[in-house]
Each structure stands twice: as structure tokens, then as C-alpha cells.
Design a protein around this motif. Sequence first.
Motif, PDB file in Angstrom:
ATOM      1  N   ARG A   1       0.778  -1.079  -0.040  1.00  0.00           N
ATOM      2  CA  ARG A   1       0.093  -0.060   0.018  1.00  0.00           C
ATOM      3  C   ARG A   1       0.971   1.489  -0.130  1.00  0.00           C
ATOM      4  O   ARG A   1       0.653   2.386  -0.385  1.00  0.00           O
ATOM      5  N   MET A   2       1.986   1.222   0.829  1.00  0.00           N
ATOM      6  CA  MET A   2       2.775   2.416   1.011  1.00  0.00           C
ATOM      7  C   MET A   2       3.483   2.562  -0.494  1.00  0.00           C
ATOM      8  O   MET A   2       3.615   3.528  -0.916  1.00  0.00           O
ATOM      9  N   MET A   3       4.103   1.517  -0.848  1.00  0.00           N
ATOM     10  CA  MET A   3       4.989   1.675  -2.100  1.00  0.00           C
ATOM     11  C   MET A   3       4.097   1.894  -3.339  1.00  0.00           C
ATOM     12  O   MET A   3       4.403   2.677  -4.261  1.00  0.00           O
ATOM     13  N   GLY A   4       2.972   1.791  -3.332  1.00  0.00           N
ATOM     14  CA  GLY A   4       1.690   2.244  -4.425  1.00  0.00           C
ATOM     15  C   GLY A   4       1.324   3.474  -4.314  1.00  0.00           C
ATOM     16  O   GLY A   4       0.678   4.088  -4.927  1.00  0.00           O
ATOM     17  N   GLY A   5       1.951   4.287  -2.968  1.00  0.00           N
ATOM     18  CA  GLY A   5       1.302   5.448  -2.978  1.00  0.00           C
ATOM     19  C   GLY A   5      -0.140   5.694  -2.164  1.00  0.00           C
ATOM     20  O   GLY A   5      -0.669   6.813  -2.491  1.00  0.00           O
ATOM     21  N   ASN A   6      -0.473   4.507  -1.919  1.00  0.00           N
ATOM     22  CA  ASN A   6      -2.134   4.603  -1.547  1.00  0.00           C
ATOM     23  C   ASN A   6      -2.214   4.595   0.131  1.00  0.00           C
ATOM     24  O   ASN A   6      -3.487   4.632   0.513  1.00  0.00           O
ATOM     25  N   ALA A   7      -0.983   4.758   0.650  1.00  0.00           N
ATOM     26  CA  ALA A   7      -1.146   4.886   2.406  1.00  0.00           C
ATOM     27  C   ALA A   7      -1.688   6.241   2.574  1.00  0.00           C
ATOM     28  O   ALA A   7      -1.408   7.157   1.928  1.00  0.00           O
ATOM     29  N   ARG A   8      -2.576   6.441   3.632  1.00  0.00           N
ATOM     30  CA  ARG A   8      -3.241   7.620   3.897  1.00  0.00           C
ATOM     31  C   ARG A   8      -2.831   7.815   5.338  1.00  0.00           C
ATOM     32  O   ARG A   8      -3.876   7.639   6.425  1.00  0.00           O
ATOM     33  N   PHE A   9      -1.901   8.429   5.837  1.00  0.00           N
ATOM     34  CA  PHE A   9      -0.535   8.637   4.919  1.00  0.00           C
ATOM     35  C   PHE A   9       0.464   7.925   5.555  1.00  0.00           C
ATOM     36  O   PHE A   9       1.464   8.033   4.723  1.00  0.00           O
ATOM     37  N   ARG A  10       0.366   7.393   6.435  1.00  0.00           N
ATOM     38  CA  ARG A  10       1.549   6.328   7.065  1.00  0.00           C
ATOM     39  C   ARG A  10       0.943   5.221   7.355  1.00  0.00           C
ATOM     40  O   ARG A  10      -0.032   4.897   8.223  1.00  0.00           O
TER      41      ARG A  10
ATOM     42  N   VAL B   1       2.217  15.392  -0.991  1.00  0.00           N
ATOM     43  CA  VAL B   1       1.238  15.546   0.149  1.00  0.00           C
ATOM     44  C   VAL B   1       1.076  14.077   0.586  1.00  0.00           C
ATOM     45  O   VAL B   1       0.008  13.459   0.638  1.00  0.00           O
ATOM     46  N   GLY B   2       2.210  13.359   0.929  1.00  0.00           N
ATOM     47  CA  GLY B   2       2.002  11.882   1.171  1.00  0.00           C
ATOM     48  C   GLY B   2       2.611  11.814   2.657  1.00  0.00           C
ATOM     49  O   GLY B   2       2.397  12.397   3.618  1.00  0.00           O
ATOM     50  N   GLY B   3       3.151  10.452   2.747  1.00  0.00           N
ATOM     51  CA  GLY B   3       3.777   9.997   4.167  1.00  0.00           C
ATOM     52  C   GLY B   3       4.797  10.981   4.709  1.00  0.00           C
ATOM     53  O   GLY B   3       4.674  11.085   6.069  1.00  0.00           O
ATOM     54  N   LEU B   4       5.695  11.761   3.998  1.00  0.00           N
ATOM     55  CA  LEU B   4       6.711  12.948   4.506  1.00  0.00           C
ATOM     56  C   LEU B   4       5.851  14.206   4.426  1.00  0.00           C
ATOM     57  O   LEU B   4       5.926  14.924   5.389  1.00  0.00           O
TER      58      LEU B   4
ATOM     59  N   LYS C   1      -5.646  16.378  -3.765  1.00  0.00           N
ATOM     60  CA  LYS C   1      -4.840  16.827  -2.457  1.00  0.00           C
ATOM     61  C   LYS C   1      -5.146  18.103  -2.053  1.00  0.00           C
ATOM     62  O   LYS C   1      -4.734  18.430  -0.894  1.00  0.00           O
ATOM     63  N   GLU C   2      -5.846  18.921  -2.687  1.00  0.00           N
ATOM     64  CA  GLU C   2      -5.995  20.212  -2.545  1.00  0.00           C
ATOM     65  C   GLU C   2      -6.994  20.573  -0.966  1.00  0.00           C
ATOM     66  O   GLU C   2      -6.251  21.106  -0.245  1.00  0.00           O
ATOM     67  N   HIS C   3      -7.679  19.819  -1.048  1.00  0.00           N
ATOM     68  CA  HIS C   3      -8.556  19.968   0.189  1.00  0.00           C
ATOM     69  C   HIS C   3      -7.811  19.524   1.539  1.00  0.00           C
ATOM     70  O   HIS C   3      -7.856  20.263   2.489  1.00  0.00           O
ATOM     71  N   LEU C   4      -7.441  18.540   1.514  1.00  0.00           N
ATOM     72  CA  LEU C   4      -6.491  18.031   2.491  1.00  0.00           C
ATOM     73  C   LEU C   4      -5.246  18.834   2.715  1.00  0.00           C
ATOM     74  O   LEU C   4      -5.085  19.057   4.068  1.00  0.00           O
ATOM     75  N   ALA C   5      -4.684  19.419   1.863  1.00  0.00           N
ATOM     76  CA  ALA C   5      -3.325  20.181   2.083  1.00  0.00           C
ATOM     77  C   ALA C   5      -3.850  21.418   2.724  1.00  0.00           C
ATOM     78  O   ALA C   5      -2.996  21.953   3.554  1.00  0.00           O
ATOM     79  N   GLN C   6      -5.129  22.037   2.385  1.00  0.00           N
ATOM     80  CA  GLN C   6      -5.455  23.288   3.274  1.00  0.00           C
ATOM     81  C   GLN C   6      -6.066  22.740   4.675  1.00  0.00           C
ATOM     82  O   GLN C   6      -5.915  23.463   5.524  1.00  0.00           O
TER      83      GLN C   6
ATOM     84  N   VAL D   1      -1.398  27.731   0.446  1.00  0.00           N
ATOM     85  CA  VAL D   1      -1.832  27.767  -1.011  1.00  0.00           C
ATOM     86  C   VAL D   1      -1.457  26.415  -1.386  1.00  0.00           C
ATOM     87  O   VAL D   1      -0.592  25.792  -0.774  1.00  0.00           O
ATOM     88  N   TYR D   2      -2.235  25.954  -2.305  1.00  0.00           N
ATOM     89  CA  TYR D   2      -1.945  24.656  -3.063  1.00  0.00           C
ATOM     90  C   TYR D   2      -1.737  24.714  -4.581  1.00  0.00           C
ATOM     91  O   TYR D   2      -2.572  25.592  -5.271  1.00  0.00           O
ATOM     92  N   ILE D   3      -0.611  24.048  -4.871  1.00  0.00           N
ATOM     93  CA  ILE D   3      -0.158  24.042  -6.400  1.00  0.00           C
ATOM     94  C   ILE D   3      -0.496  22.757  -6.851  1.00  0.00           C
ATOM     95  O   ILE D   3      -0.008  21.645  -6.429  1.00  0.00           O
ATOM     96  N   ASP D   4      -1.148  22.764  -8.112  1.00  0.00           N
ATOM     97  CA  ASP D   4      -1.447  21.156  -8.871  1.00  0.00           C
ATOM     98  C   ASP D   4      -0.290  21.305  -9.806  1.00  0.00           C
ATOM     99  O   ASP D   4      -0.241  21.852 -10.787  1.00  0.00           O
TER     100      ASP D   4
END
Lengths: 31, 306
Positions: A16-25, B174-177, B201-206, B212-215
Motif C-alpha cells: 500500500r505504501m509503495m503504491g502511494g495508497n497509504a493515508r498517510f503512513r 502531500v504523502g507520508g512525509l 490533494k487540495e482540500h487535504l493540504a488546506q 496555497v495549493y499548487i497542482d
Amino acid sequence: MIETLPLVKAEEAYKRMMGGNARFRMVLTMT
Amino acid sequence: MRNTYRAMEVTSPGVFSLVERKIAVPSAGQVRIRVEACGVCHSDAATVEAQFPNLSYPRVPGHEVIGRIEEVGPGVTAWKVGHRVGVGFFGGEDGTCEACRRGETAYCANAIMTGITTDGGYAEVMIAEARALALIPDGLKSEDAAPLVCAGITTFNALRNAARAGDTVAIQGVGGLGHLGVQFARKMGLRTVAIGGGPDKEHLAQKLGAHVYIDAKAQDAAAALQKLGGADVILATAPSGAAIGSLLPGLKTRGKLVAVGVSEDAIPVNGVPLIFGGRSLAGSLPEERLRLKTPWISAYSQMSVQ
């Protein structure tokens, strides 16, 4: 913001993580 | 108590195997931890996909480990049974290499790398070096604390070292990090720009605090940053070298592009904006590595970052 899965599902969590599907960790729990 | 524990080993590239192992006694300077939670990090690919050279299998991945100490080895004085601790990627310095002698132990040439050179936290039990532990404050759940000892400390330190309150800072990804980076940036008093790939991801980022969100799929992110006056700092978290390199012209003069997401492809850098703007591209490791009582973990709790 995390999603948890039990240790036995480590492979699923990793994929899930590698596929970019984790929300978020993905976090494995041991209990 | 059982004298065995379950661990998820990687036995060969891409192959996981749940095994029962015998519980070991910690050696001098080590502790044995009963793991409660372990985060799954993109860098685990070093172990799972054999990206790290000379990796030996089987190996248990995992370097976002939170657990309670259940036995301390000889010579360990700072830690007691029952302490709840975290173990990150950095599993301990050798103390003798040139980097260590300069006091830069985070860059130790022979560092123990949790889950790569030693078995990590995809397991019910793990042995760790006492000198690499961080105390986890009460009130923080273990599963919430797990990402802090890698993703959290990485983004927090990169921002703290590169930016000052009032700066315009862009978080790419806007992922794990990145979801942590956006929250830290906002709470540090930075004008926070989130850069994502697509409108979703815009709504989440805000919600996380981005002003500001940039796509980046809909527009040239560097040009969009320049329209905002340019970024003092860009924190690049998404593992794409091409995407990271394309952001450099979005910096103000003397601005800094800080990469924390490891990409497989190279980061292409255009020399014109680099040289004629005095801009720079830098990598960042958590230089203030985990310590006995790590102030950033408390800061993190107080900042209510999620």
C-alpha cells in the motif's frame, strides 16, 4: 494521520505504501 | 512468558515470511524491546527490494519502532525496564570514524541502520542499541508516535534548519512525509505552499494548514511559486528526481531546495537558475538525531500535528 494493520499483514502494508495508497503512513501493530 | 516471538522476515528480494524466533538476551550496551508499533517507510525498500548493497537475508525491516524495554544489557544505565522508547533509522554510531570525531554522528561512516544492517521492527521483539533510543512521552499513542521517529524527525529537522518564521516554504508531495511537512511548516510560522500532483490533494493540504495549493499536473509548479514571489525553501518529499529538479527555478535567489525523499532516478539540475540565483540543492538527514529526551517529540505533541 495513520492507517494501522497487524504484523501479519506487513506485506499488504508495504505494498500500500509503495503504491502511494497509504493515508498517510502505514503502521504495523503487534497486538 | 513465551520464549519465542513472531517476526516478519524478508527472506529474499520481495519475499516476506512470518517466522517464530527465539528471544535473545541483549548484549552490552543494548536493550530488548517489546515492540508495540512500527511504521512502514519508503526506505524499507532498501531491505525488501535489496536496494542496499551487500544486504544479508533473512532480514527484518522496519525503522519506525515504538516499544517498551523489557530487558537491559550490561552497562546500560540510562534506561530501565518499562521505559517506552523509539528507534529510528539511525541505530547507533561507531564513535570512531571521522564524522563521529567531528561530532557529526548522524553521518557516521559505519552506522548501524535499523532494519538493514540489523533486524528492525516488523516483529514483536527487537534488540536495539541503548545509545540510539528516544524516550516517548506519555499521552502519545505508540502507533501515532511510530512515524515520528523517521518521517517526523526528517521533515521537522529539515524545516527547522532551513527556514525561519515568515519564510515562504513549499512542501512538494502531500504523502507520508509531506503531510507532516505541511503541518510543521504552518505551525512553525511559515507561509506554507503545498505542491501535489492532481486536484484531489487540495482540500487535504488546506486542512493540514497550507495557505496555497499548487497542482503540479495542471501548471508549472516552479512558475506558480515565482508568481507567489518565489520560495525561500522547498522541501522535496516525493520520490521523483525529475519532479524535484524541476522545482529549482521556483526558489527565490539564494533559496534552498532540500531533498528528503529518496528517488531512484537522478535529480536533474539546470545550472542557470542554480548559479545565477545563488540557489542551492541539498540533502537533509535528521542531524539532531534521536536523543534520550528528544525535544522535538514533545514539540510535536504540543503542535498537535496528526
